[in-house]
Design a protein around this motif. Structure first.
Motif, mmCIF file in Angstrom:
data_model
loop_
_atom_site.group_PDB
_atom_site.id
_atom_site.type_symbol
_atom_site.label_atom_id
_atom_site.label_comp_id
_atom_site.label_asym_id
_atom_site.label_seq_id
_atom_site.Cartn_x
_atom_site.Cartn_y
_atom_site.Cartn_z
ATOM 1 N N LEU A 122 0.828 -1.201 0.000
ATOM 2 C CA LEU A 122 0.000 0.000 0.000
ATOM 3 C C LEU A 122 0.865 1.255 0.000
ATOM 4 C CD1 LEU A 122 -2.711 -1.029 2.619
ATOM 5 C CD2 LEU A 122 -2.554 -1.611 0.189
ATOM 6 N N ASP A 123 0.234 2.361 -0.376
ATOM 7 C CA ASP A 123 0.967 3.618 -0.421
ATOM 8 C C ASP A 123 1.330 4.136 0.969
ATOM 9 O OD1 ASP A 123 -1.580 4.282 0.388
ATOM 10 O OD2 ASP A 123 -1.891 5.843 -1.121
ATOM 11 N N PRO A 143 7.691 2.287 6.680
ATOM 12 C CA PRO A 143 7.088 3.621 6.817
ATOM 13 C C PRO A 143 7.784 4.655 5.948
ATOM 14 C CG PRO A 143 8.404 3.056 8.755
ATOM 15 C CD PRO A 143 8.307 1.817 7.925
ATOM 16 N N ARG A 144 6.931 5.495 5.340
ATOM 17 C CA ARG A 144 7.396 6.606 4.502
ATOM 18 C C ARG A 144 8.241 6.126 3.331
ATOM 19 N NH1 ARG A 144 7.907 7.866 9.658
ATOM 20 N NH2 ARG A 144 10.136 7.448 9.658
ATOM 21 N N ALA A 159 10.876 -5.907 -2.617
ATOM 22 C CA ALA A 159 10.120 -4.662 -2.738
ATOM 23 C C ALA A 159 11.063 -3.558 -3.182
ATOM 24 C CB ALA A 159 9.459 -4.301 -1.419
ATOM 25 N N LEU A 160 10.643 -2.825 -4.212
ATOM 26 C CA LEU A 160 11.431 -1.697 -4.715
ATOM 27 C C LEU A 160 10.734 -0.413 -4.303
ATOM 28 C CD1 LEU A 160 13.948 -1.080 -6.538
ATOM 29 C CD2 LEU A 160 12.336 -0.852 -8.421
ATOM 30 N N THR A 161 11.442 0.425 -3.561
ATOM 31 C CA THR A 161 10.881 1.697 -3.135
ATOM 32 C C THR A 161 11.566 2.825 -3.889
ATOM 33 O OG1 THR A 161 12.453 1.910 -1.286
ATOM 34 C CG2 THR A 161 10.356 0.822 -0.840
ATOM 35 N N THR A 162 10.839 3.914 -4.052
ATOM 36 C CA THR A 162 11.365 5.046 -4.805
ATOM 37 C C THR A 162 11.508 6.253 -3.883
ATOM 38 O OG1 THR A 162 9.130 5.695 -5.468
ATOM 39 C CG2 THR A 162 10.356 4.253 -6.966
ATOM 40 N N GLY A 163 12.184 7.235 -4.379
ATOM 41 C CA GLY A 163 12.447 8.467 -3.654
ATOM 42 C C GLY A 163 13.549 9.192 -4.402
#
Length: 255
Positions: A122-123, A143-144, A159-163
């Motif tokens: 989830l976002d 988180p975040r 899981a690939l997270t962006t930023g």
């Protein structure tokens, strides 16, 4: 450095205009999303046949996006503008469907199957396990961390997270849901899709126009010169298929 762009086996699809998302059900048919209501099947002879269609969901509905295939051939479909996930039933030839709620104060950004359960990212940074009976529970939390892509690899999630920079996380599917960040050596990670294919971890780098393989802590280029590569999947012969969004085509990378 790996080989340059494969020249064989390229499939150009004139009917696809925006985004391609591809996956393999157990029947080994390539299913393609075009961000419309239709999902298309690529037959062995190279013809595209309408596989099914999803109901429109006005007013915010923006078409189909990510799809994921269960071992029994069921298709989970993320609809742009909708918080929940639509599951199309393979046993009914995709004529029947059911909604899987996010079960949280957030919208589904990515998903993958673990047997009959659907893992939702989830976002909010929450990872939830959704069961066929409609119940769900949180199994991990980043988180975040906006989640761009998710895949199951054995008994773990990738899981690939962006930023400002992308980060690749390994999350155990045990009750503890332990999270570990994977930081490749000597390279700033720029990627938008992660996939566990043929026992290896692959990444799409849309901005760089390449597909990468993660070997331990080293990134190896396996294809370059692509036009905004996106989703990845693998065929039964070991070939890797890339949704080349910038060309509106599916690219086949030969083993």
């Amino acid at each position: 450095m790996g080989p340059r762009l494969w020249k064989e086996g390229t499939i150009h699809v004139a009917l696809i205009t925006l985004v391609l998302v591809i996956t393999f059900p157990v029947i080994y048919a390539l299913i393609v999303s075009t961000r419309t209501e239709e999902l298309w099947r690529l037959d062995a002879d190279g013809r595209y046949v309408l596989a099914t269609a999803v109901p429109s969901q006005p007013p915010a509905y923006g078409g189909t996006d990510t799809i994921a295939a269960a071992e029994n051939g069921d298709l989970a479909v993320r609809l742009l503008g909708h918080r929940d996930v639509l599951v199309l039933d393979k046993a009914s030839d995709y004529r029947k469907s059911r909604w899987v709620p996010s079960g949280d104060a957030g919208a589904v950004m990515a998903m993958t199957w673990d047997g009959a359960d659907l893992i939702l990212a989830l976002d909010t940074g929450s990872f939830r396990r959704a069961h066929a009976d409609g119940s769900s529970e949180q199994i991990a939390m980043l988180p975040r961390k906006p989640i761009a892509s998710l895949d199951r690899c054995g008994d773990e999630l990738l899981a690939l997270t962006t930023g400002r920079t992308a980060q690749l996380w390994r999350i155990t599917l045990s009750p503890s849901g332990e999270e570990t960040v994977i930081q490749p050596d000597h390279e700033r990670l720029t990627a938008n899709v992660v996939a566990c294919l043929n026992g290896s971890v692959y990444l799409s780098d849309s901005h760089g126009g390449r597909v990468l393989r993660l070997d331990g802590q080293q990134l190896t280029e396996v294809a370059t010169g692509l036009h905004h590569p996106g989703e990845l999947t693998a065929g039964p012969d070991g070939s890797i298929y890339v949704a080349e969004v910038g060309r509106g085509a599916v690219r086949r990378l030969l083993p």
